[in-house]
Scaffold this motif. Structure first.
Motif: not given
Length: 957
Positions: A454-460, A514-523, A551-560, A576-577
């Motif tokens: 739920k924290a991830l959902a709210n964060d997004v 997509v616009n990379p500046a407003h996109t979250l990438f899940i690896v 500096e900010a690039a990692g905040s657009h990524f999530v790893a599973i 990563f975020r």
């Protein structure tokens, strides 16, 4: 006696009531029956007051008849199910414990009046535990605490495993009713366990006056078994043995009573008796007469003696009240009893062998009865749940139906559902299967982590991400894709897209949306070392850096990923975020209900409690204690396995349009799990429906129908296919959120099918082989700057053909593309399938062209057809194509990339990776002796597919 109406019967005087008169001879009559209404309406109380009944015994068969044969328990079942987190075992126990408590309360005055010598109710430990000492002890302790009545007896069988449990329980102050007792020798061991248990209790400061126990000799079953052996000998000419029929059980009981008198005498017993210990009374069980040749009260009339118990089923109790004969019968004619046993031995019938067999049979009979009981509870639960659980039904040809029923029964008798849930690798190939069963419990595990998701959902949402792009392959991507396609964009949430391809055009298409500046990438990668998600991550990380800065690039990524993987290390390095962890004991294709599916679901804004709660209903429906026929996942798996063994190994997946993408996930699960060692099930996904004449007899159809969005035309075609004699499984979802149920149902089914087929459903040896070939080719590119040269064996009109020498020779000489395609398609034989393996961009236009081709082949040759986009299918159906049955004829389709895409930090591009994957794929197919042909289209894919379609049309004419 009719237990349901007994309370209205007219009272009788004790003197005229043989049943009540038993007490005058020291025998306690117990009732072998229990039902809720029987206790509630006062019938049990009447038996106690009128007939002198002083105890009650229960068993699974009694509870099955009570629960399954009436509606008396429905309200309690509904209430228990609504409380949640209940499997069929806990539902049954809740009902049984309530009945046992109520009966114990009715019998409590008897218990008090006899100072604890009588007034007991018995409850049985699970028969499944009869051969497990520790588990028997643990369950007995748990039931004792749960019932919480001093006048409870816990029933434990007199098996080798049960004997030490008896001692331990007595030593802990738990009353025990020992069941399944037949043998004189075993009886002495039972008494030893009781005495030793009392001594243990005293040694630890316990009070033996508070302990009661009975040793239950099963009577009539002995005569049934012995009479059968005697009849065989009588038929062979030993006519004099007829005099022994119907005598052995009573003789055995008489001698057991003599043992009892000796065993409860002497210094050892006197010491315990001086501290208030009670004797362990002999109880005569199974006293209903099985043979019409004998008196219906035979096993009551002949077994009366002081300090004994006879537990009578209702019909026997009625009969004895009516015409029983009360006398001190048990100690009469002891010499005759010895003579009967001696003559039996002289006749070559071993009572020891008979009793050993009866114990084994008794354990199985109790387990069978328990299965039937739990099946009744499961059926009641399913009725209560109604549309909350997706119903499953099927119509099969008679021969397949017979095979499925036989296999279901075998699975039930062998306890294979329990094997599955306890991780017994012997169910499969007895290798590493036990290491890969974490998915069985994952729904409950992830439900405990809801706050994290739920924290991830709210964060997004708070960060304003408009898009979420998942980069993964196979099990890491296909489950999230189903969720994205099924649910679409949620209100206020981002759009979830999945990229599972190295095709340059595919990469460019996703990037353009997509616009990379407003996109979250899940690896998403379990191992963290899978090539495709790694190169995709490299590419998009570079694009995000350009858009928002390093500096900010990692905040657009999530790893599973799994703990300790290289991806975890990389994610922490690049800040990563979030990092979400899978479970190492879950393989990728079984991971959709783990973080690999739940985290993307959270990111897109799905209602996770609703999703997981719906899935949990199916988990419990498929649980360890649900017998196979009532277990939707197991039953489906049995059907898949039985159908495959009968030659119907092409599972054609049909789904309502709104949930159609489920087929792609299911295709991977079935193919990668079952297709190996020359065996397996070939899934056929997204093949358009046709007239029944288009199908051979190698199909099984699975129809997943969304009730809220029906398709009348689709329903009609499925009806026609079924009417033509094809086997059809129907599963109906009332709500898209119940797609989670289908993930779990099919996971169970696939694991079960693997067991029936005889393979390990959790490995993927041939997927690994393709990876090795691809690695060799990319390594060669890194060294030389180009892939190894290759030469087509035919070229014309911008289309080239490739194959190894064996396949080229099999095709023979032809002068045209049509000729070679004709020769290739003629390699298809009845029971085969054709697969189009297309290494081109997966888009609507290309998909329609490939669908047109597959339909032409299907309709002309009546063959099952498959379509896969590479390299996506390598982590899916690729395993079955290479390792499954050698029944595929493969047409690989490749192209030149109109515009390649470089990979940052790598010496090769996406086009090179895709080419290496295609060539590696073909090489492994060829190494596995598959019938394979590669068609290279050049750079104009749409035109090349049109030309190929036309050539195949001509080849089929």
């Amino acid at each position: 006696m009719n237990p349901q109406t007994q309370s209205s019967a007219k009272p009788q005087q004790a003197a005229a009531n043989p049943l009540a008169a038993l007490h005058q001879h020291g025998q306690a009559p117990w009732l072998d029956f229990l039902a809720r209404k029987f206790v509630a309406d006062g019938s049990l109380k009447t038996l106690i007051e009128r007939d002198g009944v002083t105890g009650v015994t229960s068993n699974p068969s009694i509870f099955e008849k009570a629960i399954g044969g009436s509606s008396d328990y429905d309200a309690s079942l509904r209430k228990s199910e609504e409380q949640g987190d209940r499997d069929v075992m806990s539902l049954y126990e809740a009902l049984a414990i309530e009945d046992i408590r109520n009966a114990a309360d009715v019998l409590l005055p008897v218990y008090k009046a006899t100072n604890g010598n009588d007034g007991y109710v018995s409850l049985e430990v699970s028969p499944y535990l009869a051969m497990d000492t520790d588990a028997t002890i643990a369950e007995a302790q748990r039931l004792w605490r749960a019932v919480g009545r001093v006048n409870l007896m816990i029933k434990v069988p007199a098996t080798d495993a049960g004997l030490p449990a008896i001692r331990r329980l007595i030593g802990e102050g738990i009353n025990v009713n020992i069941t399944l007792l037949f043998s004189q020798d075993v009886y002495q061991k039972v008494v030893e366990a009781y005495l030793a248990g009392l001594e243990d209790l005293v040694a630890h400061g316990g009070d033996p006056k508070k302990i009661a126990s009975v040793a239950s000799f099963f009577v009539s079953r002995i005569d049934v078994a012995v009479d059968k052996l005697l009849d065989e000998k009588i038929k062979a000419g030993a006519k004099d043995l007829a005099a022994l029929k119907g005598k052995v059980a009573i003789a055995n009981a008489k001698l057991a009573y003599q043992h009892y008198k000796r065993l409860f005498a002497g210094p050892r017993w006197d010491k315990l008796k001086s501290k208030g210990a009670r004797t362990q009374r002999l109880l005569w069980a199974s006293t209903g007469t099985k043979s019409k040749e004998y008196s219906d009260v035979l096993y009551v009339d002949e077994l009366i003696a002081d300090d004994t118990v006879n537990t009578l089923p209702p019909a026997t109790m009625d009969a004895f009240r009516d015409h029983g004969k009360v006398a001190d019968s048990l100690e009469k004619n002891i010499d005759d009893a010895k003579s009967v046993m001696s003559k039996l031995a002289q006749a070559g019938v071993s009572i020891d062998e008979v009793t050993r067999q009866l114990v084994d049979e008794g354990v199985q009979l109790f387990a069978d009865a328990f299965d039937k009981l739990l099946a009744a509870v499961a059926q009641k639960r399913a009725a209560i749940l109604g549309k909350k659980i997706d119903p499953q039904s099927w119509k099969l040809p008679a021969d397949l139906e017979k095979s499925v029923k036989a296999t279901l029964e075998q699975w039930r008798a062998d306890g294979k559902v329990r094997q599955l849930w306890t991780g017994d690798a012997k169910l499969w190939t007895n290798t590493d299967e036990a290491k890969w069963l974490g998915w069985l419990d994952i729904v409950a595990d992830e439900s405990k982590r809801l706050d994290q998701f739920k924290a991830l959902a709210n964060d997004v949402r708070q960060q304003g991400f408009t898009d979420v792009v998942l980069l993964g392959m196979g099990g890491s991507s296909l489950g999230p894709e189903v969720l994205a396609e099924t649910f679409g964009v949620q209100t206020g949430g981002p759009r979830l897209s999945v990229l599972d391809s190295t095709d340059p055009a595919q990469v460019r298409t996703v990037e353009s949306k997509v616009n990379p500046a407003h996109t979250l990438f899940i690896v998403s990668s379990k191992s963290g070392s899978t090539l495709e998600p790694n190169v995709l991550k490299d590419y998009f990380f570079d694009r995000v850096k350009t858009a928002v800065g390093a500096e900010a690039a990692g905040s657009h990524f999530v790893a599973i990923t799994d703990p300790g993987s290289s991806l975890e290390k990389e994610a922490k390095r690049d800040r990563f975020r979030h990092v979400y962890y899978g479970k190492p004991n879950i393989g990728g294709r079984y991971s959709v209900l783990s973080a690999f599916g739940v985290a993307p679901a959270a990111a897109m804004g799905l209602d996770l409690p609703r999703f997981l709660n719906a899935a949990e209903l199916m988990v419990r429906s498929c649980g360890i204690h649900v017998p196979p026929a009532e277990n939707p996942g197991v039953a489906l798996g049995v059907l898949l396995g039985a159908a495959a063994k009968a030659g119907r190994d092409k599972v054609t997946i049909v789904a309502s349009k709104a949930i159609a993408d489920f087929g792609a996930w299911l295709e991977q699960l079935i193919a990668e799990s079952t297709g190996k060692h020359g065996k397996g099930v070939i899934p056929v996904d997204a093949e358009p429906l046709a007239d029944p004449k288009a199908y051979g007899n190698d199909r099984l159809f699975a129809y997943l129908r969304l009730a809220s969005n029906p398709d009348a035309a689709q329903d009609k075609m499925i009806d026609a296919i079924e009417a033509a004699g094809n086997p059809v499984v129907r599963i109906e979802l009332s709500d898209p959120y119940q797609i989670g149920q289908e993930f779990f149902r099919w996971e169970i089914a696939t694991a079960v099918a693997g067991a029936i087929i005889g393979i390990n459903p959790f490995d993927q040896p041939d997927v690994e082989a393709s990876k090795v070939q691809t690695k060799e080719l990319t390594s060669a590119y890194e060294k030389s700057g180009s892939l190894p040269p290759e030469k087509p064996f035919f070229e014309a009109g911008g289309i080239s053909l490739f194959a190894d020498a064996r396949n080229v020779a099999a095709l023979g000489k032809a002068s045209s593309l049509v000729g070679y395609l004709s020769a290739h398609l003629k390699r298809l034989q009845p029971g085969d399938y054709a697969a189009l393996l297309a290494y081109v961009e997966r888009n609507k236009q290309h998909g329609e062209s490939l669908q047109d081709i597959r339909v032409m082949i299907r309709d002309r040759l009546r063959m099952a057809t498959c379509v896969g986009f590479g390299p996506r299918f390598l982590h899916s159906t690729g395993q079955a194509y290479k390792g499954g049955p050698n029944t595929g004829v493969f047409l690989q389709i490749t192209c030149d990339d109109a515009a390649d895409v470089p990979i940052p930090g790598r010496s090769y591009s996406f086009g090179v990776v895709k080419a290496a994957q295609a060539r590696g794929d073909l090489q492994v197919l060829e190494q596995r002796q598959r019938r394979a042909l590669r068609v290279h289209l050049g750079s104009h894919v749409a035109g090349g597919l049109a030309a190929l379609k036309d050539a195949i049309r001509q080849a089929l004419e």
